[in-house]
Design an enzyme around this catalytic site. Structure first.
Site, PDB file in Angstrom:
ATOM      1  N   SER A   1       0.869  -1.060   0.057  1.00 48.96           N
ATOM      2  CA  SER A   1       0.056   0.008   0.002  1.00 48.96           C
ATOM      3  C   SER A   1       0.853   1.267   0.015  1.00 48.96           C
ATOM      4  O   SER A   1       1.782   1.397   0.885  1.00 48.96           O
ATOM      5  CB  SER A   1      -0.963  -0.073   1.194  1.00 48.96           C
ATOM      6  OG  SER A   1      -0.924   1.360   1.871  1.00 48.96           O
ATOM      7  N   LYS A   2       0.475   2.078  -0.875  1.00 45.87           N
ATOM      8  CA  LYS A   2       1.379   3.163  -1.135  1.00 45.87           C
ATOM      9  C   LYS A   2       1.001   4.125   0.146  1.00 45.87           C
ATOM     10  O   LYS A   2       2.162   4.791   0.531  1.00 45.87           O
ATOM     11  CB  LYS A   2       0.765   3.889  -2.228  1.00 45.87           C
ATOM     12  CG  LYS A   2       1.304   5.507  -2.459  1.00 45.87           C
ATOM     13  CD  LYS A   2       2.556   5.431  -3.273  1.00 45.87           C
ATOM     14  CE  LYS A   2       3.096   6.875  -3.461  1.00 45.87           C
ATOM     15  NZ  LYS A   2       4.521   6.977  -3.369  1.00 45.87           N
ATOM     16  N   ARG A   3      -0.150   4.060   0.618  1.00 41.96           N
ATOM     17  CA  ARG A   3      -0.290   4.899   1.764  1.00 41.96           C
ATOM     18  C   ARG A   3       0.646   4.502   3.096  1.00 41.96           C
ATOM     19  O   ARG A   3       0.841   5.272   4.061  1.00 41.96           O
ATOM     20  CB  ARG A   3      -1.742   4.912   2.331  1.00 41.96           C
ATOM     21  CG  ARG A   3      -2.431   6.089   2.257  1.00 41.96           C
ATOM     22  CD  ARG A   3      -3.879   6.199   2.794  1.00 41.96           C
ATOM     23  NE  ARG A   3      -4.539   5.042   2.203  1.00 41.96           N
ATOM     24  CZ  ARG A   3      -5.373   4.315   2.912  1.00 41.96           C
ATOM     25  NH1 ARG A   3      -5.406   4.450   4.107  1.00 41.96           N
ATOM     26  NH2 ARG A   3      -6.159   3.314   2.371  1.00 41.96           N
TER      27      ARG A   3
END
Ligand code: GLU
Length: 487
Positions: free
Chosen positions: A252-254
């Site tokens: 996940s980029k987040r």
């Protein structure tokens, strides 16, 4: 029938690894069967609009070589290929479903829907619309429309029976129709929902295979029912398991996982990234690992897709990247690293091609370059302990006498190149009756000031040139003398 696949990203501003894998598999399914690969931008969610995001998609596909046959910037028979430019299309299709009794207008206000949520029986999560507007008479609907009341159009789901669809990776999936929500097809702002637009567009663009993340599996029965309602043939579904960071978490980029752009910045090669991503969920029958895109186009087979989630292993990618670097021919390697090398080595008198040749076997990523070559510009501060090397059989005393002995012979050398330096130092080794390492290790250390360096004594001396080499050897002598006299 011609195979037609599409990559349908929403312009979010970066390219997730999972998205790139989807694009790659769509491309490979099409190309392995002489079909067409199409790019469609799904930007109906205007709240999520990100400036420049579409360019990132174009650039990524260009860089990776995933050339599309139809797309917003190159056109094609079934355009426009940007959803926000297709707005005229969807309402008519939604109305067609209303006429067929497969969809209906809903005038429920936000407040009513909110109230519905809270008045819901305790413990029972609000998951479905209560069909309040399903039974409005056509006169009432017309009256509301004439009065300009805001509306959405909802899909009318069957309340009994089951819906089954087939997925290439997951097999047959069946759901109870009673569980399906009357999902919104057209929003109050006149835009279609993703769930509606993707079906209409895939049909109009004659898409035969839809590849997407497994998070869409739960929506697919609704898509199947839409195809059925229109009387259209559904595409072949290929849902891919998530790309994971570890056994429990999705990438996940987040949460700080890297996007394609991040990997490029960190010195990974496009070809290695594409190769690695191809293997995140697909394996060839012969377990081969290194593939060019062209080879993948031949080898890719939908049957090699796996249902088990794959873990994005940066170590494996790093290894693969190193293999790609080693396999490059010298010219390609040089042009790949030239700008990074120029940033890292400012002394324009130095022969960068020679430095590049020393680097090629040692790099895993292009970001390894700068720390490996820093010393060419400036000799770092270093401790004389670096002269002590067990395997080379050197001590600080031996290092000092070797450096001292090398200085006059190197000073006399007029034709300074790797061969002459080599011959000179080798005859000195003979003369002194010591081991090669006892002379070469101290010189290498004096020239680099580093515990390890790309290249040994002769290569470094050649690149640094006579004057700089002699000056660094003198510094080494001084350092060692100071150190030994203080003991
Ligand atoms: N726009 C969707 C996304 O970016 C595409 C899903 C699909 O391929 O249908 O996730």
């Amino acid at each position: 029938m011609e195979i037609r696949t599409r990559f349908a990203p929403s312009p979010t501003g970066y390219m997730h690894i999972g998205n790139l894998r989807t694009a790659l598999y769509e491309y490979l399914i099409a190309k392995s069967q002489k079909g067409k690969f199409i790019l469609r931008i799904e930007d109906t969610d205007q709240e999520r609009f990100v400036e420049g995001a579409i360019d990132i998609i174009y650039n990524t596909l260009k860089l990776t070589g995933l050339y599309y046959d139809e797309g917003p910037d190159i056109g094609g028979e079934y355009g426009p290929y940007i959803q926000s430019q297709r707005m005229g299309i969807y309402m008519d299709y939604a109305k067609e479903l209303v006429e067929k009794g497969q969809a209906y207008y809903c005038f429920c206000t936000k407040e009513r829907l909110e109230a519905l949520k809270t008045s819901n029986k305790e413990g029972e999560a609000f998951s479905k619309y209560d069909r309040h507007c399903l039974h409005l008479s056509s006169e009432q609907v017309q009256k509301n429309l004439d009065a300009g009341m805001p509306f959405v159009i909802r899909q009318k789901m069957p309340t009994e029976g089951t819906t089954t669809f087939h997925d290439v990776v997951y097999g047959d999936i069946t759901v109870e129709n009673a569980e399906l929500d009357d999902q919104i097809l057209m929003k109050a702002d006149g835009f279609p929902t993703y769930n509606f637009a993707n079906v209409v567009d895939d049909h109009l663009m004659k898409i035969t295979h839809v590849v997407r993340g497994s998070e869409y599996l739960s929506s697919t029965p609704k898509y199947s029912l839409l195809y059925e309602a229109f009387g259209w043939e559904a595409p072949v579904y290929v849902h891919l398991p998530a790309v994971m960071r570890d056994a429990h978490n999705k990438l996940s980029k987040r949460h700080g996982d890297k996007s394609f752009e991040d990997l490029l910045k960190e010195g990974f090669l496009v070809e290695a990234i594409v190769n690695y991503i191809a293997l995140l969920g697909w394996s060839p029958s012969d377990n081969k690992e290194i593939f060019t895109l062209k080879e993948l186009e031949k080898a890719f087979d939908i049957n090699g897709l796996s249902k088990s989630p794959s873990i994005f292993d940066i170590k494996k990618l790093t290894w693969m990247n190193g293999e790609y670097i080693k396999a490059m021919d010298a010219d390609t390697f040089y042009s790949t690293i030239e700008s990074r090398l120029k940033d890292a080595v400012k002394n324009t008198a130095l022969d960068l091609k020679k430095i590049a040749a020393l680097l090629q076997k040692r790099l895993e990523t292009l970001n390894d370059i700068a720390p490996l070559v820093d010393f060419f510009d400036t000799l770092p501060e270093y401790s004389t302990e670096l002269y002590i090397h067990k395997k080379m059989k050197t001590t600080e005393e031996i290092a000092l006498s070797s450096l001292k002995a090398s200085l006059p012979v190197l000073e006399q050398l007029s034709d300074w190149n790797e061969t002459t330096i080599h011959d000179t130092l080798m005859s000195l080794v003979q003369e002194l009756g010591i081991k090669n390492g006892q002379l070469l290790w101290p010189i290498r250390t004096a020239l680099s000031g580093e515990p390890t360096s790309p290249g040994g004594a002769m290569e470094l001396a050649d690149i640094l040139g006579k004057e700089e080499s002699l000056s660094r050897i003198k510094i080494g002598i001084e350092k060692l003398e100071k150190r030994l006299s203080s003991i």
